[in-house]
Design an enzyme around this catalytic site. Sequence first.
Site, PDB file in Angstrom:
ATOM      1  N   ALA A  14      11.284  20.141  42.355  1.00 24.29           N
ATOM      2  CA  ALA A  14      12.661  19.665  42.521  1.00 24.29           C
ATOM      3  C   ALA A  14      13.638  20.815  42.326  1.00 24.29           C
ATOM      4  O   ALA A  14      13.522  21.576  41.363  1.00 24.29           O
ATOM      5  CB  ALA A  14      12.942  18.561  41.510  1.00 24.29           C
TER       6      ALA A  14
ATOM      7  N   GLY B 253      19.600  14.265  58.157  1.00 22.49           N
ATOM      8  CA  GLY B 253      20.908  14.177  57.534  1.00 22.49           C
ATOM      9  C   GLY B 253      20.826  13.508  56.172  1.00 22.49           C
ATOM     10  O   GLY B 253      19.753  13.090  55.721  1.00 22.49           O
TER      11      GLY B 253
ATOM     12  N   ASP C 174      11.597  19.685  47.361  1.00 19.66           N
ATOM     13  CA  ASP C 174      12.769  18.898  47.751  1.00 19.66           C
ATOM     14  C   ASP C 174      13.949  19.334  46.895  1.00 19.66           C
ATOM     15  O   ASP C 174      13.924  19.115  45.692  1.00 19.66           O
ATOM     16  CB  ASP C 174      12.449  17.424  47.537  1.00 19.66           C
ATOM     17  CG  ASP C 174      13.451  16.472  48.174  1.00 19.66           C
ATOM     18  OD1 ASP C 174      14.417  16.942  48.777  1.00 19.66           O
ATOM     19  OD2 ASP C 174      13.256  15.255  48.040  1.00 19.66           O
TER      20      ASP C 174
ATOM     21  N   HIS D 289      15.139   9.063  41.979  1.00 22.19           N
ATOM     22  CA  HIS D 289      14.039   9.740  42.668  1.00 22.19           C
ATOM     23  C   HIS D 289      12.785   9.709  41.806  1.00 22.19           C
ATOM     24  O   HIS D 289      11.695   9.391  42.286  1.00 22.19           O
ATOM     25  CB  HIS D 289      14.407  11.198  42.972  1.00 22.19           C
ATOM     26  CG  HIS D 289      14.931  11.426  44.341  1.00 22.19           C
ATOM     27  ND1 HIS D 289      14.177  12.023  45.320  1.00 22.19           N
ATOM     28  CD2 HIS D 289      16.134  11.155  44.896  1.00 22.19           C
ATOM     29  CE1 HIS D 289      14.896  12.109  46.422  1.00 22.19           C
ATOM     30  NE2 HIS D 289      16.087  11.592  46.194  1.00 22.19           N
ATOM     31  N   ARG D 290      12.921  10.053  40.535  1.00 24.80           N
ATOM     32  CA  ARG D 290      11.763  10.089  39.629  1.00 24.80           C
ATOM     33  C   ARG D 290      11.184   8.700  39.404  1.00 24.80           C
ATOM     34  O   ARG D 290       9.974   8.534  39.363  1.00 24.80           O
ATOM     35  CB  ARG D 290      12.140  10.728  38.298  1.00 24.80           C
ATOM     36  CG  ARG D 290      12.321  12.217  38.417  1.00 24.80           C
ATOM     37  CD  ARG D 290      12.591  12.858  37.087  1.00 24.80           C
ATOM     38  NE  ARG D 290      12.814  14.278  37.305  1.00 24.80           N
ATOM     39  CZ  ARG D 290      12.563  15.205  36.417  1.00 24.80           C
ATOM     40  NH1 ARG D 290      12.093  14.895  35.243  1.00 24.80           N
ATOM     41  NH2 ARG D 290      12.782  16.465  36.697  1.00 24.80           N
TER      42      ARG D 290
END
Length: 171
Positions: free
Chosen positions: A38, A14, A86, A54-55
């Site tokens: 990505a 989730g 992702d 994220h990066r």
Amino acid sequence: MPSELPHLTLVLGGARSGKSRHAEALIEALPAPWTYVATAQAWDEEMRERIALHRARRPSGWETVDAPLELPEAIAAHAGRPILGDCLTLWLTNLILAERDTAAAGAALLAACERACAPLVLVSNEVGLGIVPDNALARRFRDEAGRLHQALAARASSVVFMVAGLPMQVK
């Protein structure tokens, strides 16, 4: 964490379940360089911030390839090194909104996974655990995500379901 990563691993869960962090850790257990494919698109400030976070958390050794629609092609182009894709549900959303043939794109993704020469980890949101959506577009998305997950899980050597940051080995 396994010392050797299977050819194809599918990580489901989730929102905010720890999917991406777990997938990154699986890939980072292998020698660099690694490819992060990505699929997110920065449509607003909040998404730009998510992408930046994220990066920023990824160490050196990662090459990021933006592929909001071209996920199979990006996997094929980098098939000789460990790849993290992702996220499949964002990719599927992009395909639906661009009015692309999702069945053909799914088949191309499966073929690219089969041809990959190095471990591949794919991340996706499990969206089939909630209520039935009240509109046709949301139901189509949920159904297509479920079919894609089933096809990938059938071919994957490893399927992990993330719950509250904890990986549950399904396959």
